[in-house]
Scaffold this motif. Structure first.
Motif, PDB file in Angstrom:
ATOM      1  N   SER A 187     -21.584 -31.765  10.099  1.00 11.95           N
ATOM      2  CA  SER A 187     -21.852 -30.375  10.446  1.00 11.95           C
ATOM      3  C   SER A 187     -20.869 -29.474   9.720  1.00 11.95           C
ATOM      4  CB  SER A 187     -21.731 -30.153  11.957  1.00 11.95           C
ATOM      5  OG  SER A 187     -22.381 -28.973  12.301  1.00 11.95           O
ATOM      6  N   HIS A 188     -19.696 -30.030   9.420  1.00 10.14           N
ATOM      7  CA  HIS A 188     -18.702 -29.242   8.697  1.00 10.14           C
ATOM      8  C   HIS A 188     -19.167 -29.030   7.260  1.00 10.14           C
ATOM      9  CE1 HIS A 188     -15.526 -28.924  11.630  1.00 10.14           C
ATOM     10  NE2 HIS A 188     -15.638 -30.202  11.920  1.00 10.14           N
ATOM     11  N   ARG A 213     -13.629 -24.062  11.144  1.00  4.67           N
ATOM     12  CA  ARG A 213     -14.340 -24.340  12.386  1.00  4.67           C
ATOM     13  C   ARG A 213     -13.707 -25.507  13.132  1.00  4.67           C
ATOM     14  NH1 ARG A 213     -20.221 -24.135  13.063  1.00  4.67           N
ATOM     15  NH2 ARG A 213     -20.535 -25.891  11.670  1.00  4.67           N
ATOM     16  N   SER A 228     -19.273 -25.358  19.104  1.00  7.89           N
ATOM     17  CA  SER A 228     -18.263 -24.946  18.142  1.00  7.89           C
ATOM     18  C   SER A 228     -17.383 -23.907  18.826  1.00  7.89           C
ATOM     19  CB  SER A 228     -18.972 -24.350  16.928  1.00  7.89           C
ATOM     20  OG  SER A 228     -18.063 -23.619  16.159  1.00  7.89           O
ATOM     21  N   ASP A 230     -15.228 -20.712  19.492  1.00  2.43           N
ATOM     22  CA  ASP A 230     -15.287 -19.353  18.962  1.00  2.43           C
ATOM     23  C   ASP A 230     -14.022 -18.598  19.362  1.00  2.43           C
ATOM     24  OD1 ASP A 230     -15.930 -16.900  18.020  1.00  2.43           O
ATOM     25  OD2 ASP A 230     -17.448 -16.463  19.539  1.00  2.43           O
ATOM     26  N   GLU A 241     -23.647 -16.582  11.172  1.00  4.23           N
ATOM     27  CA  GLU A 241     -24.367 -17.650  11.873  1.00  4.23           C
ATOM     28  C   GLU A 241     -23.425 -18.711  12.428  1.00  4.23           C
ATOM     29  OE1 GLU A 241     -25.252 -18.362   7.441  1.00  4.23           O
ATOM     30  OE2 GLU A 241     -24.435 -16.789   8.688  1.00  4.23           O
ATOM     31  N   LYS A 242     -22.185 -18.748  11.892  1.00  2.77           N
ATOM     32  CA  LYS A 242     -21.267 -19.779  12.346  1.00  2.77           C
ATOM     33  C   LYS A 242     -20.032 -19.170  12.988  1.00  2.77           C
ATOM     34  CE  LYS A 242     -22.694 -23.438   9.312  1.00  2.77           C
ATOM     35  NZ  LYS A 242     -22.536 -24.058   8.006  1.00  2.77           N
ATOM     36  N   THR A 243     -19.654 -19.669  14.131  1.00  3.61           N
ATOM     37  CA  THR A 243     -18.459 -19.167  14.793  1.00  3.61           C
ATOM     38  C   THR A 243     -17.243 -19.903  14.246  1.00  3.61           C
ATOM     39  OG1 THR A 243     -18.742 -20.800  16.510  1.00  3.61           O
ATOM     40  CG2 THR A 243     -19.653 -18.638  16.918  1.00  3.61           C
ATOM     41  N   THR A 244     -16.131 -19.194  14.162  1.00  2.00           N
ATOM     42  CA  THR A 244     -14.921 -19.815  13.644  1.00  2.00           C
ATOM     43  C   THR A 244     -13.864 -19.887  14.742  1.00  2.00           C
ATOM     44  OG1 THR A 244     -14.154 -17.660  12.919  1.00  2.00           O
ATOM     45  CG2 THR A 244     -15.257 -19.022  11.281  1.00  2.00           C
TER      46      THR A 244
END
Lengths: 403, 243
Positions: A187-188, A213, A228, A230, A241-244
């Motif tokens: 996923s990474h 992430r 994930s 956040d 679209e991606k939380t960090t």
């Protein structure tokens, strides 16, 4: 409350034994300083990347260097003297052992249940499983990509998996029973720098990566990660679209001993505390922690104190933080170069730290009384440090005694 | 007797983190210090074009427990006492304004008073975050024209195609002086011997031209942002450049 009073109330039952212990441990932790009496034999010829203390006896310290060597140190003081040098009891390097790692060792870990075996991995893409007594590898797993970190679950009863973080953007799970990789967790989108198994739920795994992430996995689940982390707790509203988890690489991870919280450090100079159940950022502000390392940083948590303390390397220092409040308690200064890793010894409340200056330092709670204390055995007290006999300062070497 | 003794020992030994937090929460120090810091802002120099802005990290120079500060700031924002703005050079730096001052400057500076009133009641009083989606604006009957006016009046700035940051009139002017002032103060610290200087000595320097916001203001700023470390000496605080 002083010690006498505390012991008295412990004996009369006013004080819980566990609380007494954590109370004393906390007291000792607050007095942590560079040890005057203990040192670790200086045997590395390159910077130290990683150390690990076994949890069974708290006796053997494993260290891995940037030149591919692995050393084992005996840190238990059986001599009866205060003055003590931790001997090197095992050495795996290029001169003595042909099985040693070709390039830098990035991670070493003892087998959680006994000291007969340990695991090491590094830049030569090999995960080696060593027989600690014979010092030969029992098995070698070749992974696709350089390995930054690996971890074996400390409490797993139903599986024997080693999670391996590599540059191949996937977490590999190597099964010790079959000696090969069983899963890949994808996923990474960039190199993975850190993986840790949860000490509470044996199938849960956290991984931090260069794509900023931090993901939580259940290795039984067929789909991608559980969640994930956040950093904004969903209050950022930007259409990404991606939380960090950090605004930089996530390069260090550690669970608390009860598995309820996860701590991560990143190259954005922040440390964050996460709830492992919900994935929420607990918003503890530890301030700015400058870290240069692009590779992993290995920090440790004292689980026996109240409040729990985090020991995190920051350049040449080790900073001590309270876990839940984020207050900085101490700065341990002693290394000459960047500190890379530290390991906490629960049995004697001391800390071991390895750095790029090739030293492993011992940080121990030594009070003023201990320094004045007489050694038990005066005859044997001449340790390696006091081997030079005292000389009279007014004396010189050239004039004769007779004159 | 024994029970009482037990209780006493509890308090003495276990200063658990929860208890410490409760103590700090009761005092409400954050708001007090925020008011003090906002008084440091030289409003007359900007001829009232800029409201009294405080950077959030400046509070850290006065209260060492940052977690408590963050929590109280969060609470104050939710209660509508203050408002946070994403502003500044660093990733996480936030500006703080008191809500009454913010409303006052909106009413003074806005070109369309009706629109300003609507913006305050429909948006500011409901959305407490630093960022806003276009959808939320459209939902509350703001037309494209209105949004343009709001951006023109410096109440919103564009973040992405359909999100906006909240902003306040005079933010640009403030940022310009703030960044410049910080640079010159840091320059002074860096150029002094051993890259360290006594706080008293720094405050005595005459830097009215290069540091319009005042040396005191920036001292709090650089300490809070961890750009210098504070060392206590017998002759006052010593600021040492942290690299």
């Amino acid at each position: 409350m002083n010690d006498v009073e505390a012991i008295f109330s412990l004996k009369t039952g006013l004080l819980d034994a566990r609380k007494f212990r954590s109370n004393q441990a906390t007291k000792r932790i607050s007095a942590l300083r560079l040890s005057n009496f203990q040192e670790v034999e200086n045997s590395h010829s390159a910077g130290i990347n990683t150390i690990d203390l076994e949890k069974v006896e708290g006796r053997y310290l494993l260290s891995g260097g940037a030149d591919g060597s692995i050393h084992i140190h005996d840190v238990l003081n059986l001599s009866g003297n205060l003055q003590f040098t931790c001997k090197n009891v095992g050495k795996i390097d290029r001169q003595s052992n042909r099985h040693c790692h070709k390039y830098s060792v990035e991670c070493v870990q003892w087998y959680p249940l006994d000291t007969g075996m340990f695991l090491s991995s590094g830049m030569d893409k090999n995960l080696k499983i060593w027989d600690a007594n014979a010092q030969v590898p029992a098995d070698v797993v070749l992974v696709n990509g350089k390995i930054y970190h690996h971890h074996m679950s400390p409490n797993a009863t139903q599986h024997n998996l080693v999670a391996v973080a590599s540059t191949a953007n996937q977490v590999f799970l190597a099964d010790l029973r079959s000696g090969s990789t069983t899963h890949e967790l994808r996923s990474h989108t960039s190199s993975i720098l850190s993986v840790k198994w949860s000490p509470m739920q044996e199938f849960q795994l956290a991984s931090g990566s260069m794509d900023n992430r931090l993901l939580m996995w259940d290795v039984r689940a067929a789909r991608s990660c559980l969640f994930s982390m956040d950093q904004y707790n969903g209050r950022n509203h930007a259409d990404v679209e991606k939380t960090t988890a950090h605004n930089g690489n996530v390069h260090g991870l550690s669970f608390t001993a009860d598995g309820l919280f996860l701590i991560s450090v990143g190259t954005d100079c922040r440390m964050r505390l996460w709830n492992t159940e919900t994935g929420r950022n607990e918003m503890v502000n530890y301030g700015k922690i400058s870290m240069e390392s692009k590779k992993g940083t290995r920090f440790d948590i004292s689980s026996d104190t109240e409040p729990q303390m985090i020991f995190v390397p920051s350049q040449g220092n080790i900073l001590v933080y309270e876990l839940t409040t984020g207050i900085k308690r101490a700065t341990l200064l002693g290394h000459y170069n960047t500190v890379t890793c530290c390991a906490y010894n629960e049995n004697v409340q001391s800390l071991y730290s390895g750095a790029n200056d090739r030293n492993i330092l011992v940080w121990a709670p030594e009070s003023a009384e201990a320094i004045r204390e007489e050694p038990v055995n005066k005859g044997a007290a001449l340790g390696p440090r006091s081997i030079v006999p005292r000389r009279n300062l007014t004396e010189d070497a050239w004039s004769s005694d007779e004159g | 007797m024994s029970k009482r003794k037990n209780e006493e020992s509890e308090i003495v030994i276990y200063s658990s983190p929860v208890k410490q937090q409760c103590v700090a929460n009761d005092v409400r120090e954050t708001e007090k210090i925020l008011r003090e810091l906002s008084l440091l802002f030289p409003e007359e120099k900007f001829l009232k074009r800029v409201p009294r802005v405080v950077m959030k990290h400046m509070i850290y120079s006065r209260i060492s427990n940052r977690t408590v500060v963050d929590k109280e700031i969060d609470e104050l924002t939710q209660n509508g006492v203050i408002r946070l703005f994403k502003l500044g050079s660093e990733e996480e730096s936030l500006a703080v304004l008191f809500m009454d001052q913010y409303k006052e400057i909106i009413n003074r500076k806005c070109s369309d008073l009706l629109l300003a009133k609507k913006f305050i009641s429909k948006i500011l009083d409901r959305i407490k975050e630093t960022t806003l989606e276009k959808e939320a604006l459209i939902r509350t009957d703001f037309s494209e024209e209105n949004i343009k006016t709001l951006i023109h009046d410096c109440l919103l700035t564009v973040r992405t195609a359909n999100t906006y940051w909240f902003c306040f009139p005079g933010a640009g002017e403030f940022m310009k002086t703030y960044v410049k002032g910080r640079q010159s103060i840091l320059g002074v610290v860096k150029k002094s011997k051993y890259q360290q200087i006594l706080q008293n000595e720094l405050e005595l320097r005459n830097m009215k031209k290069t540091v319009p916001l005042g040396v005191c203001y920036h001292v709090h700023d650089i300490i809070g942002a961890d750009l210098v470390t504070c060392v206590n000496t017998t002759s006052g605080n010593l600021l040492r450049f942290a690299n």
